[in-house]
Design an enzyme around this catalytic site. Structure first.
Site, PDB file in Angstrom:
ATOM      1  N   LYS A 290       0.841  -1.200   0.000  1.00 29.05           N
ATOM      2  CA  LYS A 290       0.000   0.000   0.000  1.00 29.05           C
ATOM      3  C   LYS A 290       0.877   1.252   0.000  1.00 29.05           C
ATOM      4  O   LYS A 290       0.611   2.222  -0.716  1.00 29.05           O
ATOM      5  CB  LYS A 290      -0.950  -0.016   1.215  1.00 29.05           C
ATOM      6  CG  LYS A 290      -2.065  -1.055   1.058  1.00 29.05           C
ATOM      7  CD  LYS A 290      -2.857  -1.295   2.333  1.00 29.05           C
ATOM      8  CE  LYS A 290      -3.850  -2.438   2.104  1.00 29.05           C
ATOM      9  NZ  LYS A 290      -4.627  -2.790   3.307  1.00 29.05           N
TER      10      LYS A 290
ATOM     11  N   GLN B 257      -4.680  -1.323   9.438  1.00 29.58           N
ATOM     12  CA  GLN B 257      -4.528  -2.631   8.793  1.00 29.58           C
ATOM     13  C   GLN B 257      -5.149  -3.727   9.666  1.00 29.58           C
ATOM     14  O   GLN B 257      -4.837  -3.847  10.848  1.00 29.58           O
ATOM     15  CB  GLN B 257      -3.036  -2.913   8.540  1.00 29.58           C
ATOM     16  CG  GLN B 257      -2.775  -4.210   7.811  1.00 29.58           C
ATOM     17  CD  GLN B 257      -3.369  -4.252   6.391  1.00 29.58           C
ATOM     18  OE1 GLN B 257      -3.288  -3.274   5.643  1.00 29.58           O
ATOM     19  NE2 GLN B 257      -3.973  -5.357   6.036  1.00 29.58           N
TER      20      GLN B 257
ATOM     21  N   ASP C 284     -10.848   3.018   3.784  1.00 27.32           N
ATOM     22  CA  ASP C 284     -11.226   1.615   3.581  1.00 27.32           C
ATOM     23  C   ASP C 284     -12.736   1.443   3.408  1.00 27.32           C
ATOM     24  O   ASP C 284     -13.191   0.371   3.035  1.00 27.32           O
ATOM     25  CB  ASP C 284     -10.771   0.762   4.783  1.00 27.32           C
ATOM     26  CG  ASP C 284      -9.438   0.080   4.518  1.00 27.32           C
ATOM     27  OD1 ASP C 284      -9.164  -0.222   3.342  1.00 27.32           O
ATOM     28  OD2 ASP C 284      -8.683  -0.156   5.480  1.00 27.32           O
TER      29      ASP C 284
END
Ligand code: NAD
Length: 283
Positions: free
Chosen positions: A53, A97, A120
């Protein structure tokens, strides 16, 4: 013989286009877009995802702020970090995460992220927007799947989409997005009786369960579009939830693992970071 849905190539195109938009943003607003990435612990898969990422962010010109906390970090330490980043004006997006170590309350920590920084798309507000078919920040993997499906040029309207898996991050949101595109949607899960009978009806089959090569050719209708979300680490390397070799001659389109949905998820994350920054400047 099926056509390969090459997520690597498609995501490269998306990132090239984003690079231009990110540079324009920087010129127009005199600042860089910034994405905070929080990693708690050292789960090897999570470390790889975070590295990828950050690499993608660098490529498109987004500044990443990396926060690594030890696996022993307390609930309040993680919450405090998220709270600090939430009110920090220089931060456009916050990513925690997953999975978090077991002692941490994932739901509570994610709920602290303000919807406008939720790259997200996991917060209740963004999930709600997806449910209401509003254009919010959609969660990345389902958004990547939809992008791939649209790239086939096949009309989705009226198709029967069968999704295997009902997780909050893949199965449920992709079902809603397919419904928005006028598919008839069936969601299957671990308690579904006669899963094969449902899978065989699918014009579009999305598999997200985390079981290596679970879907075999006898479960797939001729000409179906098959999207394999699974990432399974086996002694022979990475593989998906679909038996690719067996299914590829039956499907019209199929995604490989690796190189299918995975890279699309990262491209969508970058696109969400851009969207969050743009909205923060314009809303
Ligand atoms: P999860 O583990 O949260 O949920 C699994 C789902 O599969 C559950 O809804 C369960 O009911 C269903 N399931 C399990 N066994 C089943 C069976 N035998 N028959 C029918 N349904 C069954 O799943 P998740 O987080 O959505 O992840 C699924 C897979 O997708 C994992 O391999 C994960 O690594 C992968 N994944 C990939 C990406 C990507 O970017 N490529 C993103 C997210 C998840």
């Amino acid at each position: 013989m099926s056509i390969l849905l090459d997520g690597k190539a498609l995501s490269a195109e998306i990132k090239e286009n984003l690079k231009v938009k990110v540079a324009e943003f920087e010129k127009n607003y005199g600042r860089k877009i910034s994405l905070a990435v929080i990693l708690v612990g050292e789960n090897p898969a999570s470390c790889v995802y975070v590295k990828n990422k950050i690499k993608a962010a660098e490529f498109v010109g987004i500044k990443s702020l990396s926060f690594s906390l030890p696996a022993t970090a307390t609930e309040s330490e993680v919450e405090d970090l998220v709270k600090t980043l939430s009110v920090d004006n220089s931060v456009d997006g916050i990513l925690v995460q997953l999975p978090l170590p077991k002692h941490l309350n994932e739901e509570k920590i994610l709920s602290i992220i303000p919807a406008e920084k939720d790259v997200d798309g996991f917060t209740a507000e963004n999930v709600g927007n997806t449910t209401l078919f509003k254009d919010g920040i959609n969660s990345c993997t389902p958004a990547g799947i939809m992008y791939m499906l649209k790239s086939t040029g096949v009309s989705l309207s009226g198709k029967h989409a069968v999704i295997i898996g009902r997780s909050n991050i893949v199965g449920k949101p992709v079902a809603l997005m397919l419904l928005r595109e006028n598919c008839t949607v069936t969601i299957c899960h671990s308690k579904t009786a006669d899963l094969k009978a449902f899978a065989k009806q699918a014009d579009i089959l999305v598999v997200a369960i985390g079981k290596a090569k679970f879907v075999t050719a006898d479960m797939v209708k001729d000409g179906a579009i098959v999207i394999d979300v699974g990432i399974n680490r086996t002694e022979n390397g990475l593989c998906g939830d679909v038996d690719f070799e067996g299914v590829k001659d039956k499907a019209s389109f199929i995604t490989p693992v690796p190189g299918g949905v995975g890279p699309m998820t990262i491209a969508m994350l970058m696109s969400n970071a851009y969207k969050c920054a743009y909205r923060r400047e314009n809303d």
